[in-house]
Design a protein around this motif. Structure first.
Motif, mmCIF file in Angstrom:
data_model
loop_
_atom_site.group_PDB
_atom_site.id
_atom_site.type_symbol
_atom_site.label_atom_id
_atom_site.label_comp_id
_atom_site.label_asym_id
_atom_site.label_seq_id
_atom_site.Cartn_x
_atom_site.Cartn_y
_atom_site.Cartn_z
ATOM 1 N N GLU A 149 -41.735 56.904 -62.700
ATOM 2 C CA GLU A 149 -41.157 57.308 -63.981
ATOM 3 C C GLU A 149 -41.670 58.696 -64.350
ATOM 4 O O GLU A 149 -40.929 59.551 -64.818
ATOM 5 C CB GLU A 149 -41.512 56.301 -65.086
ATOM 6 C CG GLU A 149 -40.639 55.057 -65.096
ATOM 7 C CD GLU A 149 -41.131 53.980 -64.142
ATOM 8 O OE1 GLU A 149 -42.042 54.260 -63.328
ATOM 9 O OE2 GLU A 149 -40.606 52.855 -64.213
ATOM 10 N N GLN A 178 -42.511 61.630 -62.527
ATOM 11 C CA GLN A 178 -42.320 62.058 -61.142
ATOM 12 C C GLN A 178 -43.357 63.081 -60.687
ATOM 13 O O GLN A 178 -43.502 63.325 -59.489
ATOM 14 C CB GLN A 178 -40.894 62.562 -60.953
ATOM 15 C CG GLN A 178 -39.885 61.450 -61.243
ATOM 16 C CD GLN A 178 -38.486 61.732 -60.755
ATOM 17 O OE1 GLN A 178 -38.169 62.812 -60.299
ATOM 18 N NE2 GLN A 178 -37.633 60.722 -60.844
ATOM 19 N N GLY A 225 -36.706 55.045 -54.215
ATOM 20 C CA GLY A 225 -35.354 55.148 -54.748
ATOM 21 C C GLY A 225 -34.548 53.882 -54.904
ATOM 22 O O GLY A 225 -33.432 53.928 -55.431
ATOM 23 N N TYR A 250 -33.138 53.330 -58.385
ATOM 24 C CA TYR A 250 -32.494 54.451 -59.068
ATOM 25 C C TYR A 250 -31.004 54.190 -59.272
ATOM 26 O O TYR A 250 -30.354 53.541 -58.454
ATOM 27 C CB TYR A 250 -32.692 55.738 -58.271
ATOM 28 C CG TYR A 250 -34.121 56.237 -58.275
ATOM 29 C CD1 TYR A 250 -35.072 55.699 -59.137
ATOM 30 C CD2 TYR A 250 -34.530 57.250 -57.425
ATOM 31 C CE1 TYR A 250 -36.377 56.157 -59.147
ATOM 32 C CE2 TYR A 250 -35.833 57.715 -57.425
ATOM 33 C CZ TYR A 250 -36.751 57.165 -58.287
ATOM 34 O OH TYR A 250 -38.042 57.625 -58.286
ATOM 35 N N ASN A 251 -30.476 54.735 -60.370
ATOM 36 C CA ASN A 251 -29.089 54.480 -60.751
ATOM 37 C C ASN A 251 -28.161 55.684 -60.620
ATOM 38 O O ASN A 251 -26.947 55.524 -60.568
ATOM 39 C CB ASN A 251 -29.015 53.970 -62.200
ATOM 40 C CG ASN A 251 -29.801 52.680 -62.384
ATOM 41 O OD1 ASN A 251 -30.711 52.607 -63.189
ATOM 42 N ND2 ASN A 251 -29.459 51.662 -61.617
ATOM 43 N N ASP A 288 -31.911 60.542 -61.286
ATOM 44 C CA ASP A 288 -33.196 59.851 -61.129
ATOM 45 C C ASP A 288 -34.022 60.459 -60.001
ATOM 46 O O ASP A 288 -35.252 60.423 -60.036
ATOM 47 C CB ASP A 288 -32.971 58.361 -60.827
ATOM 48 C CG ASP A 288 -32.371 57.612 -62.009
ATOM 49 O OD1 ASP A 288 -32.700 57.964 -63.151
ATOM 50 O OD2 ASP A 288 -31.581 56.684 -61.774
ATOM 51 N N CYS A 289 -33.354 60.983 -58.984
ATOM 52 C CA CYS A 289 -34.078 61.470 -57.808
ATOM 53 C C CYS A 289 -33.977 62.974 -57.615
ATOM 54 O O CYS A 289 -34.546 63.523 -56.658
ATOM 55 C CB CYS A 289 -33.595 60.757 -56.549
ATOM 56 S SG CYS A 289 -31.802 60.747 -56.312
ATOM 57 N N VAL A 297 -31.756 55.001 -52.292
ATOM 58 C CA VAL A 297 -30.798 54.465 -53.252
ATOM 59 C C VAL A 297 -29.827 53.495 -52.577
ATOM 60 O O VAL A 297 -29.546 53.609 -51.387
ATOM 61 C CB VAL A 297 -30.017 55.595 -53.946
ATOM 62 C CG1 VAL A 297 -30.895 56.324 -54.949
ATOM 63 C CG2 VAL A 297 -29.454 56.570 -52.934
ATOM 64 N N ALA A 317 -26.495 52.611 -57.474
ATOM 65 C CA ALA A 317 -26.442 54.040 -57.792
ATOM 66 C C ALA A 317 -25.041 54.628 -57.812
ATOM 67 O O ALA A 317 -24.870 55.826 -57.642
ATOM 68 C CB ALA A 317 -27.325 54.819 -56.816
#
Length: 233
Positions: free
Chosen positions: A72, A74, A91, A94-95, A99-100, A114, A119
């Protein structure tokens, strides 16, 4: 009953560190140097603990260390990165690409994990893979048991395209409900997955069979420290 409680697992970071090097030493002795070894920490370590782990495991040449710490914040991965050359992967929760984004463009990770179902589908994963390729980050799509052959097929079609494909997580489709409900021509031989040339994703969903398996409430485990404190699972 109809509302089961989640299972509980005990966690001790100290005991974990006491055994982890022995584990990978034995794995390399048994399987040799030409087999990829990976390790999923499940976010149970602080960043500096993850840095220590990565450094300890450098002699065993891991393909990657997965979810070493939660990200959260990073900037945590800067701490890990500056202390170890063990490749890092994250990942699966992650959505979106956002997020990444920072982890990728700051080259704080080596594999992005992901999933199509989390995602945004194939189009969203294509955007992430394309972006990651500019920063030498490879794909390693999530493939846990709760993801069906539909998700796996989506990943495989993306994997065939992605020039920066790394590895695909796969736990099998062997359980009876899955093999009866989802008809597919996917084969996995000697660590390589082969897709069928059926239309679309190549998966047929049998609704009549699915009705034989009504939903049952289920939970992921709860992890606790030895003093009972709830910990990251």
């Amino acid at each position: 009953g109809s509302r089961p409680l989640p299972p509980e697992e005990e966690w001790s970071t100290q005991k974990y560190f006491n055994m982890i090097v022995k584990l990978f030493h034995q794995a390399r002795e048994r399987f040799g140097d030409n087999v990829h070894l990976l390790h999923d920490v499940h976010s149970r370590l602080t960043p500096i603990e993850s840095a220590r782990l990565g450094k300890l495991l450098e002699p065993y040449n891991l393909l990657f260390l997965e979810d070493a710490s939660i990200a959260e914040n990073q900037d945590s991965y800067k701490t890990i990165r500056q202390h170890t050359t063990t490749p890092l992967a994250i990942g699966e929760t992650y959505n979106t690409i956002w997020d990444c984004k920072d982890l990728i463009q700051n080259q704080l990770i080596d594999y992005i994990r992901v999933a199509a179902t989390h995602a945004g589908g194939i189009t969203a994963l294509r955007r992430i893979a394309d972006f990651a390729s500019m920063y030498n980050v490879k794909t390693a799509p999530h493939g846990a048991p709760d993801l069906s052959p539909v998700c796996f097929a989506a990943h495989m079609h993306l994997n065939i395209w992605a020039p920066n494909f790394g590895i695909q997580e796969f736990v099998g489709f062997g359980n009876e409900p899955s093999s009866r409900i989802f008809k597919h021509g996917i084969e996995v031989k000697d660590g390589i997955a082969y897709l069928s040339d059926a239309p679309g994703l190549g998966i047929e969903f049998d609704e009549s069979v699915a009705k034989e398996y009504p939903y049952k409430r289920s939970y992921l485990p709860v992890s606790r420290l030895e003093d009972g404190t709830v910990w990251n699972w």
